[in-house]
Design a protein around this motif. Structure first.
Motif, PDB file in Angstrom:
ATOM      1  N   ASN A  80       4.997  20.986  -4.744  1.00 50.72           N
ATOM      2  CA  ASN A  80       5.863  21.101  -5.921  1.00 50.72           C
ATOM      3  C   ASN A  80       6.007  19.707  -6.518  1.00 50.72           C
ATOM      4  N   LYS A  81       5.324  19.465  -7.636  1.00 52.88           N
ATOM      5  CA  LYS A  81       5.330  18.127  -8.236  1.00 52.88           C
ATOM      6  C   LYS A  81       6.733  17.732  -8.703  1.00 52.88           C
ATOM      7  N   LEU A  82       7.522  18.712  -9.174  1.00 51.22           N
ATOM      8  CA  LEU A  82       8.876  18.399  -9.593  1.00 51.22           C
ATOM      9  C   LEU A  82       9.692  17.871  -8.414  1.00 51.22           C
ATOM     10  N   GLU A  83       9.489  18.432  -7.235  1.00 54.41           N
ATOM     11  CA  GLU A  83      10.221  17.963  -6.068  1.00 54.41           C
ATOM     12  C   GLU A  83       9.877  16.504  -5.769  1.00 54.41           C
ATOM     13  N   ALA A  84       8.619  16.149  -5.886  1.00 54.89           N
ATOM     14  CA  ALA A  84       8.233  14.754  -5.651  1.00 54.89           C
ATOM     15  C   ALA A  84       8.871  13.833  -6.684  1.00 54.89           C
ATOM     16  N   ILE A  85       8.873  14.254  -7.938  1.00 55.08           N
ATOM     17  CA  ILE A  85       9.467  13.433  -8.999  1.00 55.08           C
ATOM     18  C   ILE A  85      10.955  13.209  -8.752  1.00 55.08           C
ATOM     19  N   ILE A  86      11.681  14.289  -8.500  1.00 56.45           N
ATOM     20  CA  ILE A  86      13.138  14.180  -8.352  1.00 56.45           C
ATOM     21  C   ILE A  86      13.490  13.454  -7.059  1.00 56.45           C
ATOM     22  N   THR A  87      12.717  13.657  -6.001  1.00 57.51           N
ATOM     23  CA  THR A  87      12.991  12.958  -4.739  1.00 57.51           C
ATOM     24  C   THR A  87      12.791  11.457  -4.908  1.00 57.51           C
ATOM     25  N   GLN A  88      11.719  11.074  -5.577  1.00 62.90           N
ATOM     26  CA  GLN A  88      11.514   9.650  -5.828  1.00 62.90           C
ATOM     27  C   GLN A  88      12.576   9.091  -6.774  1.00 62.90           C
ATOM     28  N   LYS A  89      13.037   9.898  -7.708  1.00 64.10           N
ATOM     29  CA  LYS A  89      14.110   9.457  -8.610  1.00 64.10           C
ATOM     30  C   LYS A  89      15.401   9.251  -7.826  1.00 64.10           C
ATOM     31  N   TRP A  90      15.649  10.119  -6.851  1.00 63.36           N
ATOM     32  CA  TRP A  90      16.826   9.978  -5.984  1.00 63.36           C
ATOM     33  C   TRP A  90      16.785   8.661  -5.220  1.00 63.36           C
TER      34      TRP A  90
ATOM     35  N   GLY B  49       0.803  -1.219   0.000  1.00 61.73           N
ATOM     36  CA  GLY B  49       0.000   0.000   0.000  1.00 61.73           C
ATOM     37  C   GLY B  49       0.837   1.271   0.000  1.00 61.73           C
ATOM     38  N   TYR B  50       2.082   1.172  -0.462  1.00 57.49           N
ATOM     39  CA  TYR B  50       2.997   2.311  -0.401  1.00 57.49           C
ATOM     40  C   TYR B  50       2.453   3.531  -1.129  1.00 57.49           C
ATOM     41  N   LEU B  51       1.909   3.349  -2.335  1.00 58.79           N
ATOM     42  CA  LEU B  51       1.448   4.496  -3.115  1.00 58.79           C
ATOM     43  C   LEU B  51       0.327   5.250  -2.415  1.00 58.79           C
ATOM     44  N   SER B  52      -0.598   4.536  -1.827  1.00 53.87           N
ATOM     45  CA  SER B  52      -1.678   5.219  -1.110  1.00 53.87           C
ATOM     46  C   SER B  52      -1.168   5.851   0.179  1.00 53.87           C
ATOM     47  N   SER B  53      -0.161   5.237   0.794  1.00 51.89           N
ATOM     48  CA  SER B  53       0.387   5.774   2.052  1.00 51.89           C
ATOM     49  C   SER B  53       1.108   7.100   1.840  1.00 51.89           C
ATOM     50  N   ILE B  54       1.757   7.244   0.696  1.00 51.92           N
ATOM     51  CA  ILE B  54       2.536   8.474   0.455  1.00 51.92           C
ATOM     52  C   ILE B  54       1.752   9.543  -0.289  1.00 51.92           C
ATOM     53  N   ASN B  55       0.589   9.204  -0.827  1.00 49.76           N
ATOM     54  CA  ASN B  55      -0.077  10.098  -1.775  1.00 49.76           C
ATOM     55  C   ASN B  55      -0.273  11.511  -1.238  1.00 49.76           C
ATOM     56  N   ASN B  56      -0.584  11.642   0.021  1.00 47.26           N
ATOM     57  CA  ASN B  56      -0.860  12.972   0.579  1.00 47.26           C
ATOM     58  C   ASN B  56       0.315  13.553   1.367  1.00 47.26           C
ATOM     59  N   ILE B  57       1.498  12.963   1.187  1.00 43.54           N
ATOM     60  CA  ILE B  57       2.670  13.433   1.923  1.00 43.54           C
ATOM     61  C   ILE B  57       3.550  14.288   1.013  1.00 43.54           C
ATOM     62  N   ASN B  58       3.844  15.468   1.471  1.00 46.48           N
ATOM     63  CA  ASN B  58       4.639  16.410   0.690  1.00 46.48           C
ATOM     64  C   ASN B  58       6.031  15.850   0.396  1.00 46.48           C
ATOM     65  N   THR B  59       6.492  16.077  -0.790  1.00 46.27           N
ATOM     66  CA  THR B  59       7.810  15.742  -1.362  1.00 46.27           C
ATOM     67  C   THR B  59       7.948  14.299  -1.831  1.00 46.27           C
ATOM     68  N   VAL B  60       7.061  13.393  -1.410  1.00 44.77           N
ATOM     69  CA  VAL B  60       7.195  11.999  -1.858  1.00 44.77           C
ATOM     70  C   VAL B  60       5.938  11.469  -2.543  1.00 44.77           C
ATOM     71  N   GLY B  61       4.770  12.051  -2.277  1.00 42.80           N
ATOM     72  CA  GLY B  61       3.531  11.616  -2.904  1.00 42.80           C
ATOM     73  C   GLY B  61       3.005  12.684  -3.841  1.00 42.80           C
ATOM     74  N   TRP B  62       2.123  12.293  -4.756  1.00 42.43           N
ATOM     75  CA  TRP B  62       1.697  13.233  -5.791  1.00 42.43           C
ATOM     76  C   TRP B  62       0.724  14.289  -5.271  1.00 42.43           C
ATOM     77  N   ASP B  63      -0.400  13.864  -4.757  1.00 42.40           N
ATOM     78  CA  ASP B  63      -1.434  14.835  -4.377  1.00 42.40           C
ATOM     79  C   ASP B  63      -0.975  15.749  -3.244  1.00 42.40           C
ATOM     80  N   GLY B  64      -0.173  15.246  -2.333  1.00 45.64           N
ATOM     81  CA  GLY B  64       0.232  16.036  -1.188  1.00 45.64           C
ATOM     82  C   GLY B  64       1.428  16.937  -1.425  1.00 45.64           C
ATOM     83  N   SER B  65       2.043  16.838  -2.592  1.00 52.75           N
ATOM     84  CA  SER B  65       3.240  17.635  -2.864  1.00 52.75           C
ATOM     85  C   SER B  65       2.871  18.974  -3.483  1.00 52.75           C
TER      86      SER B  65
END
Length: 505
Positions: free
Chosen positions: A422-432, A404-420
């Motif tokens: 800055n979407k670029l920050e979420a993308i690059i952080t997950q890429k890191w 359930g990782y994707l649902s767990s992070i969804n609303n968390i800033n910098t790692v999930g989509w809806d909660g971020s």
């Protein structure tokens, strides 16, 4: 430029060695041997693909992981590991093997591109253009202006001049376009197939095209901010983006890997596994890892980011990226330059002596597509869906259970989509997270471009207030091509205060 102009000659007796050994391809000139220009591309291709990949997975990977807060050193070693890296002691000798190896080891690709042997070698030439562009993009990203127009002419031109870095980028993208057209428009009845000589794609030309498009997308995203204030570059970028909107990219399950026949023998193992894993015959026996292979482990910053301390969500990839050492009950980190013993590299990265090497992962391609859609460069696709598909791809590659990782992070800033925010920050952080250990140089470059992940600590032992932006031209240039490199007037500070063209933020 001694390394660029090395005349590579091989004997037909070592062709089988060329296929599986990184160190045996560049051999001494033998007047009785076969000049490489006279060999057909089938013979040259395996080594041409294999040699630069070894530098990517070891030297470049290690450098990138230490330049940002991914890898720490094992302070229990006899000699403090990564002391020079964490001190930011950048000189003309600092990781000079990246320049020297890539410049020299892409020479065989140029030989294939310029091949005049009878027969339709369009597939070989196109693949060589794409693959060479991949490595020369990194040379620009790490050094700025580089010799390109005059490269690989050997004795015909001993002192290659430097090309403007923006022009090199544009030239590389144009060559990728030429390669894709060459694949698409060749006479398929007469085209010589690459087959097993292609130790990257196995002769799958559709995948070579997808790789070329994904590489172009990476380069255009690098150029994007610079292009906004440079009209002619913006015109070029917009034209290329238009073409990419009808292109196919690497998708889920389409990692670009290399395996020329790695085996559990000295000098023939997967280079990453041999450098950061185990000695021959000892793979998987952690008690017999040598000190040299034990030097890398995760930073405290990374461990706390993944174990839930930072954001409240445990990332299952942590236990695939890293593994406990004797006496540890959980994954432990160390600060860069600190006195602790971090955990070791884990089973998601160290699989076997024969494991594939990674050139470009499907997850990276999907993260690139997500960013491009979010910025409006690509008009089809859903940015969030691509982002989550990239994360799924990361879990699959590392052998982690996404649960359930994707649902767990969804609303968390910098790692999930809806909660971020800055979407670029979420993308690059997950890429890191995803590329740490697999392609460290990419994570350093992306950090330099974007500033993400944010709030990463500097090493304990550096006196510098900031991370370096680039590398310095190597000693080999100052000794072998001084007339062309000296005008740049680089000092140690140039690595920190002189930026590559796309670093405009």
């Amino acid at each position: 430029m001694k390394n660029i102009n090395t005349i590579i000659k091989i004997s037909l007796l070592v062709i089988s060695t060329l296929i599986i050994s990184c160190s045996d391809v560049l051999v001494n000139e033998d007047p009785n041997g076969v000049v490489i220009d006279e060999l057909p591309p089938e013979v040259i291709l395996p080594g041409a693909l294999t040699l630069p990949a070894a530098t990517l997975s070891t030297t470049m990977n290690g450098l990138g992981n230490t330049m940002i807060a991914t890898w720490s050193g094992n302070a229990q070693q006899v000699q403090a590991p990564y002391f020079v890296e964490f001190q930011y002691q950048l000189t003309t000798d600092f990781y000079s093997g990246i320049w020297d190896n890539l410049m020299a080891r892409t020479g065989n690709l140029t030989t294939i591109i310029n091949n005049n042997n009878p027969g339709n070698y369009d597939y070989f030439k196109a693949a060589a253009k794409i693959y060479r562009a991949f490595y020369f993009q990194y040379l620009v990203d790490l050094y700025g202006d580089i010799p390109f127009t005059d490269i690989h002419q050997r004795g015909d031109l001993l002192f290659p001049t430097y090309d403007n870095q923006v022009e090199v980028y544009i030239n590389l993208i144009s060559q990728i376009n030429e390669a894709i057209a060459q694949i698409s428009n060749t006479d398929t009845n007469s085209a010589i197939t690459m087959g097993t000589n292609d130790v990257v794609m196995g002769g799958d030309m559709d995948k070579w095209v997808k790789f070329g498009n994904s590489l172009k997308l990476r380069m255009l995203l690098r150029m994007y901010d610079y292009a906004q204030t440079t009209p002619d570059v913006l015109t070029f970028l917009n034209s290329e983006v238009t073409m990419l909107n009808s292109a196919d990219f690497l998708g889920s399950g389409e990692d670009v890997t290399i395996n020329p026949g790695y085996s559990d023998e000295q000098g023939r193992m997967n280079p990453f596994a041999e450098t950061f894993g185990y000695d021959p015959g000892e793979f998987g026996n952690s008690s017999n890892q040598t000190f040299s292979n034990l030097r890398a482990g995760p930073t405290t910053f990374l461990v706390e980011f993944l174990n839930g301390t930072t954001n409240g969500v445990m990332d299952p990839r942590l236990n695939r990226l890293y593994a406990t050492r004797s006496g540890q009950s959980s994954i432990q980190g160390n600060t860069q330059g600190g006195g602790d013993q971090p955990s070791r590299i884990g089973p998601g990265l160290l699989i076997s002596p024969q494991q594939d090497g990674y050139i470009m992962t499907a997850s990276e391609s999907l993260f690139l597509q997500s960013e491009a859609v979010e910025k409006g460069l690509l008009t089809s696709g859903n940015a969030k869906a691509l982002f989550e598909s990239a994360i799924e791809s990361s879990f699959n590659r590392l052998g982690a259970n996404i649960g359930g990782y994707l649902s767990s992070i969804n609303n968390i800033n910098t790692v999930g989509w809806d909660g971020s925010t800055n979407k670029l920050e979420a993308i690059i952080t997950q890429k890191w997270i995803d590329l740490g250990g697999t392609n460290g140089i990419e994570t350093w470059i992306e950090y330099t471009r974007t500033g993400f992940p944010s709030n990463m600590p500097l090493p304990d032992i550096t006196s510098r207030p900031d991370r370096p932006n680039r590398l310095l031209y190597p000693t080999s240039e100052y000794s072998g091509n001084s007339a062309n490199v000296n005008p740049y007037g680089q000092t140690v500070d140039s690595a920190f205060d002189t930026k590559v063209f796309w670093d405009v933020n």
